[in-house]
Design an enzyme around this catalytic site. Structure first.
Site, mmCIF file in Angstrom:
data_model
loop_
_atom_site.group_PDB
_atom_site.id
_atom_site.type_symbol
_atom_site.label_atom_id
_atom_site.label_comp_id
_atom_site.label_asym_id
_atom_site.label_seq_id
_atom_site.Cartn_x
_atom_site.Cartn_y
_atom_site.Cartn_z
ATOM 1 N N ARG A 68 -4.143 -2.515 11.080
ATOM 2 C CA ARG A 68 -4.552 -3.901 10.941
ATOM 3 C C ARG A 68 -4.391 -4.629 12.461
ATOM 4 N NH1 ARG A 68 -1.920 -5.647 5.509
ATOM 5 N NH2 ARG A 68 -0.092 -5.365 6.877
ATOM 6 N N GLY B 130 0.699 -8.758 -3.710
ATOM 7 C CA GLY B 130 0.729 -10.177 -4.739
ATOM 8 C C GLY B 130 2.009 -10.704 -4.668
ATOM 9 N N THR C 295 6.430 -7.076 1.650
ATOM 10 C CA THR C 295 7.231 -6.889 0.894
ATOM 11 C C THR C 295 8.770 -7.667 1.142
ATOM 12 O OG1 THR C 295 6.473 -4.780 0.368
ATOM 13 C CG2 THR C 295 8.675 -5.082 -0.344
ATOM 14 N N ASP D 187 6.003 -5.769 5.882
ATOM 15 C CA ASP D 187 6.235 -7.302 6.363
ATOM 16 C C ASP D 187 6.041 -8.089 4.873
ATOM 17 O OD1 ASP D 187 3.662 -7.042 6.450
ATOM 18 O OD2 ASP D 187 3.164 -8.282 7.990
ATOM 19 N N MET E 73 -6.008 3.772 10.007
ATOM 20 C CA MET E 73 -5.296 2.321 9.750
ATOM 21 C C MET E 73 -4.649 1.619 10.835
ATOM 22 S SD MET E 73 -3.915 3.650 6.076
ATOM 23 C CE MET E 73 -4.028 1.998 5.309
ATOM 24 N N GLY F 228 0.817 -1.170 -0.004
ATOM 25 C CA GLY F 228 0.249 0.013 -0.128
ATOM 26 C C GLY F 228 0.753 1.288 0.076
ATOM 27 N N THR G 89 5.771 0.771 6.473
ATOM 28 C CA THR G 89 4.614 0.545 6.971
ATOM 29 C C THR G 89 4.023 1.392 8.039
ATOM 30 O OG1 THR G 89 3.361 -1.161 8.304
ATOM 31 C CG2 THR G 89 5.831 -0.821 8.714
ATOM 32 N N TYR H 1 -7.250 6.640 2.800
ATOM 33 C CA TYR H 1 -6.556 6.512 1.737
ATOM 34 C C TYR H 1 -6.111 8.123 1.630
ATOM 35 C CZ TYR H 1 -8.232 2.221 0.094
ATOM 36 O OH TYR H 1 -8.602 0.903 -0.046
ATOM 37 N N ASP I 229 1.849 1.394 9.773
ATOM 38 C CA ASP I 229 1.185 1.009 10.867
ATOM 39 C C ASP I 229 2.479 0.912 11.990
ATOM 40 O OD1 ASP I 229 -1.205 0.589 10.066
ATOM 41 O OD2 ASP I 229 -1.261 -1.720 10.018
#
Length: 450
Positions: A255, A155, A182, A180, A253, A88, A208, A363, A210
């Protein structure tokens, strides 16, 4: 493999950094202090813990210090470096790209630098993406824009295919900018490179939003994200005050770790509730969220501000199927929409007015450029990544610990997510600022009734 695990059983863990070969070339850098591989950054600053290791005659668990080496492995005139951004978006991606290019070009004299389009897809020829040629002019003003000039994707791709591409392009340094997922991909690439006995350095740069990488105290983009989130929380406070029994609900954000929500709630000082993944909560019953909201309004307060991390309250969706994104991350069910629906239903049931203003700035927060000291941090991470790469380091990520830059083996960085501890000073400060436990316990409401 948390910091505590390593300090408790140091003999079980090897924090050494892999290299692609012996450094035999003099660094072209001048006028600065070089760092020796023997310089270490301790995992702890606690005196009692340090004394314990000293009494046992054991070395203190530590990470290799980052910084320029006097001797390097890769010859700058023959070096071909590639940069890839994955996952992201996050504030600071363009800052890191620009800094990598400038340090490679001006400090080491590397003239062959390539940008890989759209994440790891760009290393798979099936997608047909051509690498971009990067130089200081090409990246001159990119730090003024959010996102990444290289594009990104989620992906997994085959490590064998990606290494085939690197070898076909004669790349001997690959910089992987991401979180993580990546970094796991970077680790797979490094393993495949090692299996083929190729001298290709694979270096991760921790992106990241987060801020949850293990053994890494800070990741770039986090500070800017908190700053942007503060503006949204301030707007939510204004909206909540503009309606009777107003509730400004902000989903941020986070997770599995609630650092953005906690830091932003603490920075604004206007939040009355902060909900994070690390601290479970219930909706109904005494001590539940519904009751806590009622208690706030019961003492004469006509507004409330609630900040919730996206991964909070996932136990409330028990029984629903697990979902994953293309990178293998578990997709969270939307706690924001869920709370809006359930809070509205509850207050309608008890015949009490409530006016919810819901904000989801995810976003917006992640797509802005890095600001202030966060932009400086991007440069420092990139600079140390180049130093490590030129010295032949590989399968590592540049980290920061106890105010120092470090080299962290990728296996350790991705072994677990760093989380807020409910007994930590940070969470205690959030509870002190919000006073939410007084509402959950009914303290204020009981006082009002008396």
């Amino acid at each position: 493999m948390t910091r505590e695990d390593i300090l408790e059983n140091p003999d079980k863990y090897d924090l050494s950094i892999e290299t692609v070969g012996k450094c035999t070339l003099n660094s072209p850098m001048k006028g600065l202090k070089f760092v020796n591989d023997t310089k270490q950054i301790s995992l702890t600053t606690d005196v009692a813990t340090i004394e314990k290791f000293a009494k046992m005659g054991k070395p203190i668990p530590a990470l290799e210090a980052a910084g320029p080496r006097e001797m390097i492995y890769h010859d700058p005139s023959w070096t071909r470096a590639a940069i890839v951004t994955c996952g992201g978006l996050c504030p600071g991606l363009n800052n890191v790209i620009k800094s990598l290019v400038r340090v490679l070009w001006f400090d080491y004299g590397v003239r062959n630098i390539f940008g890989i389009p759209y994440g790891y897809r760009g290393l798979n020829p099936d997608y047909g993406y051509a690498p971009k040629i990067l130089d200081p002019d090409y990246v001159d003003n990119i730090q003024e824009d959010g996102g990444t000039i290289l594009g990104s994707s989620r992906g997994q791709q085959s490590a064998e295919t990606m290494v085939d591409t690197l070898m076909r392009l004669n790349i001997n340094i690959l910089f992987c900018i991401g979180g993580d997922g990546t970094l796991r991909g970077a680790r797979d690439i490094a393993h495949e490179v090692k299996r083929r006995h190729q001298p290709i350095s694979v270096i991760g740069i921790p992106k990241t939003i987060d801020n949850d990488l293990n053994l890494v105290d800070r990741t770039f983009g986090f500070e800017t994200a908190v700053l942007a989130a503060c503006d949204v929380i301030t707007s939510a406070h204004c909206e909540a005050n503009g309606a009777y029994n107003g509730l400004g609900l902000v989903k941020l954000m986070g997770r599995d770790s609630g650092f953005i929500a906690a830091d932003a709630a603490l920075a604004t000082t206007v939040a009355n509730f902060c909900l994070i993944p690390e601290v479970p909560f219930e909706l109904e019953g005494e001590g539940g969220l519904f009751s806590a909201l009622e208690n706030r309004y019961a003492i004469g307060k006509t507004h409330a501000v609630m900040v919730v991390a996206e991964g909070a309250g996932q136990h409330l969706f028990k029984g629903l199927p697990e979902r994953k994104d293309a990178s293998g991350n578990i997709l969270k069910y939307d706690i924001g929409d869920y709370l809006v629906e359930k809070i509205n239903e509850h207050f309608k049931t008890i015949g009490m007015e409530i006016n919810i203003k819901y904000f989801d700035p995810s976003y917006t927060v992640r797509s802005i450029p890095a600001k202030g000291t966060d932009a400086i941090f991007c440069y420092q991470l990139a600079e140390n990544a180049v130093h490590a790469a030129m010295a032949g380091k590989t399968n590592m990520v540049v980290g920061s610990m106890n105010g120092k830059f470090t080299h962290v083996p990728i296996d350790f960085a991705v072994s677990e997510r760093r989380k807020i501890k409910p007994d930590s000073p940070l969470w205690h400060a959030v509870l002190g600022s919000t006073r939410q436990m007084d509402y959950f316990s009914g303290k204020y409401a009981k006082r009002k009734k008396q």
